[in-house]
Design an enzyme around this catalytic site. Structure first.
Site, PDB file in Angstrom:
ATOM      1  N   GLU A 209       0.813  -1.226   0.000  1.00  0.00           N
ATOM      2  CA  GLU A 209       0.000   0.000   0.000  1.00  0.00           C
ATOM      3  C   GLU A 209       0.847   1.276   0.000  1.00  0.00           C
ATOM      4  OE1 GLU A 209      -2.642  -0.579   3.356  1.00  0.00           O
ATOM      5  OE2 GLU A 209      -4.124  -1.548   2.085  1.00  0.00           O
ATOM      6  N   GLU A 278      -6.773  -7.565  -1.083  1.00  0.00           N
ATOM      7  CA  GLU A 278      -7.464  -7.404   0.194  1.00  0.00           C
ATOM      8  C   GLU A 278      -8.909  -6.992  -0.032  1.00  0.00           C
ATOM      9  OE1 GLU A 278      -5.625  -4.946   3.137  1.00  0.00           O
ATOM     10  OE2 GLU A 278      -3.645  -5.893   2.935  1.00  0.00           O
TER      11      GLU A 278
END
Length: 889
Positions: A209, A278
């Site tokens: 991320e 995710e």
């Protein structure tokens, strides 16, 4: 309809065989725009996150099997750097970790703290267990993880390397990052765990991320990402690497999506597959806040939408969240529970109907797989917010997805000459482009009510009898260690403690003459304290005078505390504490904690102040009890007297107990306690904080799944402790006597503590006559027979050695409510209860066709449904019940 049972078993076997074959013979793993290609076969894959260190090795096989039973192909896990290399240069993996610890740790306490968690560090064993179950592995090396884990997974010693700047084009950081990443890769290679070696690992991940925050690092961010990609590829894993939330991920790295919805995500190159690393199955919880939950229907909707619009790999974060044992939770203020509202709960039990509903979605997607991997999708509009997506090949394969993305209105659409009803915010999956296998808004799976049941040991008659007496040791207020030191001014906590403890004492002596300005005009003295967080306790001359704590949104605190000063010397002691270190954000590793000032004495009626911030302060890292290793329970200093100190701050407590009988998961109810830490037989179950109560606002009795989800949309536990029950793994308990040690910061009554087991209270199902037929009917080869199948309600006891013992509610007609609170509607068949009892009592599972032919027609001309709630009991070993069979009507 016993043939339905055979069909269900055949469907499960087919899906298991499909998932078990890709890496058996040294499969090569590549990719193209439609998916990963494993051993020459393009795949649609379903994955779930299980962090091996958030459970115990004794739980791993069961968690993996339940993941496989739920339709997963892949298990995904992070590798937390600070778990495996808490000391620089000593990378710890069993069985050699103990030898490394002995050579590296001079202090017994630090050595023992590491030894007790070695079993949960066995990454190799975990990966092998996944492979032995016939599943694949996505290994997220990072080594930055986030994951609500302490310090984002980075070891604290990184912070102290001269010149280091983390997660950017910085040479000291890159040297360490490469060394650890290479260590993990080489370890996997040595064990032949990559798919190219015949192992289960089909994917690796570098970074995590970074794209969310890379702008803060300027031009160095791009060079860092390029370097990280090149470094990862150079390690020659033989499998692809991914970067999530990194739109500029360099070739050949696959960029992937994270979020509640990723159906609109597009990879940054035409030759890369659409991957979702995710899919947030719920959300984390933080002390002082309500607990988020995500409806099964919305999770299923997001999954179906992703595969509808070209997705090929989806991972649920989390599939099993587990527990933040010890001091591993991040945040700060992340709870010890990392349940995450995942399909498998913190204790390893199935969360129904989420687990079962997603299993049905997975099975429906797998029925479409041959078409999905063979061609690109074509999407057309069926009306406002209505879509049809078709995968059709020249050979005749066809699969379709019909979607209603309106969050208010149901719709009826015409597709290929047939009419289909689409509830709002739902997707119907048609594996043959004609028949609906599942609609995401219509749950066929059983629901279950899980609850904590108070438990006594075999000899006990009351909850208070569960513990064999209490002993205690008072933690000294202020400085008690020979390792204490003095410094001018207030020191930031993390740089001072290096996170070796939650606690740092700040101590100061102040002489009062009586003529100070802030004492004039009848003014009362106030101690003003500013802290970066996460909280502190203030003591004046040995007495607790106040405290303050931050929260997840704002860890810092600023407070005025009235105190009584005496003439002469006054002792001011501040016990500062952390509740997990920051784990996310640009430069998060530089976020400080502790009392950084100002600290002032001032009058309540005037503006006169005395600034203490720059004075000579004495510091002590950690507690005396930590230094003595009191958590082991073996000290000779424990006091046992008839009068147990209660509701007093800074007390260590010890007791012994016998484990609750049976095999159900065990928890401790910490009602009556304030805040602290707990150990069972020397192993830390984490921080407890039942006194931290969530606000009364924001929770709802029911949760509307329609519309975009956010964590604040569906919450529970308002006005209640964020976490009251704390997981004690069964494997940590021993026959006979067990030892529990507590350190209580705030003050509490340990005699109110009790044990509980996590149990399934009752099971439910609510099926309408318009529900899709059971997925098992897709295994019936004769199309005409398959067309005759009807919606069916199924009940399954959660454990194999249980049978349905009582039907608590049954209604066919227009029943209302949800599991645990069903009620009869205006229309209700009088035969429902007796019919269901006849079909189900004494069986582990049963199925009942939902139709007027089964129950009679209590009211014509309207759609009807069947709602049932039942309880299960443990099967007597001598009983001859129909275990595992299904009786159908």
């Amino acid at each position: 309809m016993r043939g339905g049972t055979v069909a269900a078993a055949a469907l499960d076997l087919l899906l298991i065989l499909a998932a078990a074959t890709p890496f058996c013979f040294g499969a090569n793993v590549t990719y193209d725009h439609r998916g990963l290609v494993i051993g020459g076969r393009r795949r649609v894959l379903i994955s779930g996150s299980i962090h091996y260190m958030r459970s115990t090795p004794q739980m791993w096989s069961d968690l993996i099997q339940k993941s496989k039973d739920g339709g997963l192909d892949v298990v995904q896990t992070f590798v937390f750097w600070n778990l495996h290399e808490p000391i620089r240069g000593q990378v710890l993996f069993p069985p050699f970790a103990i030898l490394a610890l002995v050579s590296a740790c001079g202090e017994f306490f630090e050595w023992l703290k590491l030894v007790i968690i070695l079993g949960r560090k066995d990454l190799v064993k975990f990966v092998k267990l996944v492979g032995e179950a016939g599943l694949m592995v996505h290994l997220r090396i990072g080594p930055y993880a986030c994951a609500e884990w302490n310090y984002g997974g980075f070891p604290m010693w990184l912070h102290f390397i001269p010149g280091i700047v983390m997660r950017t084009d910085n040479e000291p950081f890159k040297v360490e990052m490469k060394r650890f990443t290479a260590k993990i890769v080489n370890m996997m290679k040595e064990e032949n765990l990559y798919a190219s070696q015949g192992g289960p690992i089909i994917l690796s991940q570098i970074e995590n991320e970074y794209g969310n925050i890379d702008s803060a690092y300027g031009k160095s961010a791009q060079t860092y990402i390029s370097w990280a990609a090149s470094m990862a590829v150079s390690l020659d894993t033989g499998v692809p690497w991914v970067m999530c939330q990194q739109s500029d991920a360099p070739n050949p790295i696959i960029n992937a999506c994270n979020g509640f919805y990723c159906d609109q995500f597009t990879p940054n190159a035409n030759n890369k597959p659409k991957m979702w690393t995710e899919n947030w199955s719920g959300w984390f919880s933080s002390f002082g806040d309500p607990v988020p939950r995500r409806p099964a229907e919305d999770t299923a909707f997001s999954t179906a939408r992703f595969y509808q619009l070209g997705g090929s790999f989806l991972n649920y974060y989390m599939y099993h969240g587990g527990t933040n044992f010890g001091r591993t939770s991040g945040g700060p203020f992340i709870t010890t529970s990392y349940d995450y509202d995942a399909p498998i709960d913190e204790y390893g039990l199935l969360r129904q109907p989420k687990w079962g509903h997603l299993k049905d979605v997975h099975n429906a997607v797998k029925l479409c797989e041959e078409a999905l991997v063979a061609t690109d999708p074509t999407t057309t509009s069926l009306g406002p917010k209505l879509e049809a997506t078709v995968y059709k090949t020249e050979s005749g394969l066809c699969a379709a997805f019909l979607a209603n993305v309106d969050d208010q209105s149901d719709a009826t659409v015409n597709f290929s000459g047939n009419s289909y009803h689409l509830p709002a915010w739902s997707v119907s999956i048609l594996p043959d482009c004609k028949t609906v296998a599942i609609n995401t808004a219509k749950i066929n799976s059983v629901a279950a009510i899980s609850k904590f049941v108070p438990q006594l040991s075999p000899k006990d008659t009351t909850v208070e009898d569960a513990f064999s007496g209490w002993s205690w040791i008072n933690e000294p207020v202020g400085i008690s260690s020979n390792s204490a030191f003095t410094k001018l001014g207030l020191q930031e906590q993390i740089n001072t403690t290096a996170d070796k403890s939650d606690y740092l004492w700040y101590s100061l002596s102040k002489t009062i003459k009586g003529d100070e300005l802030f004492l004039q005009d009848g003014s009362r003295t106030v101690l003003h304290v500013n802290s970066l967080g996460h909280g502190f306790y203030a003591f004046n001359n040995g007495q607790l005078v106040g405290s303050a704590k931050g929260n997840y949104s704002d860890p810092s605190v600023s407070v005025d505390i009235p105190i009584n000063l005496v003439s002469g010397e006054n002792k001011i002691d501040l016990l500062s504490l952390t509740v997990g270190l920051q784990n996310y954000g640009a430069f998060y590793d530089t976020k400080g904690a502790g009392v950084t000032g100002p600290v002032q004495l001032k009058g309540s009626h005037n503006q006169s102040t005395v600034d203490l911030s720059s004075k000579l302060w004495t510091y002590q890292i950690g507690l005396r009890g930590e230094e003595l290793g009191l958590f082991t329970g073996s000290s000779s200093e424990w006091i046992m007297q008839p009068t147990l100190p209660k509701n007093q701050p800074l007390v260590w407590y010890k007791t012994t107990f016998e484990a609750p009988t049976g095999s159900s998961p065990v928890a401790i109810d910490f009602s009556g306690m304030g805040k602290g830490q707990a150990w069972i037989n020397g192993q830390s179950i984490g921080r407890y904080w039942p006194r931290r109560v969530a606000s009364n606002a924001g929770c709802t009795e029911s949760c509307n799944y329609r519309g975009s989800f956010s964590p604040s949309r569906c919450m529970k536990n308002c006005g209640q402790p964020t976490q009251q029950f704390y997981h004690v793994p069964r494997s940590w308990l021993q026959p006979g006597s067990n030892t529990m040690v507590l350190f209580e910061e705030m003050g509490g009554d340990p005699t109110q503590i009790s044990f509980a087991t996590r149990e399934t209270g009752s099971i439910c199902s609510h099926i309408s006559d318009s529900h899709p037929n059971p997925l098992s009917t897709w295994m019936i080869s004769d199309e005409e027979t398959r067309k005759q199948a009807q919606p069916t309600l199924s009940l399954d006891c959660p454990l194999h050695n249980q049978v349905i013992s009582e039907i608590l509610f049954a209604s066919f007609g227009t029943p209302q409510g949800v599991c645990g609170s069903f009620s009869h509607g205006e229309c209700s068949s009088k035969e429902a209860l007796s019919t269901v009892e006849k079909a189900c009592i004494g069986l582990r599972s049963c199925s009942i066709i939902v139709s007027a032919d089964t129950f009679g027609d209590p009211c014509g001309g309207i759609s009807k449904s069947l709602a049932v709630e039942a309880s299960c009991k443990w099967l007597d070993p001598h009983e001859n019940a129909y275990s595992g069979s299904i009786r159908s009507l």
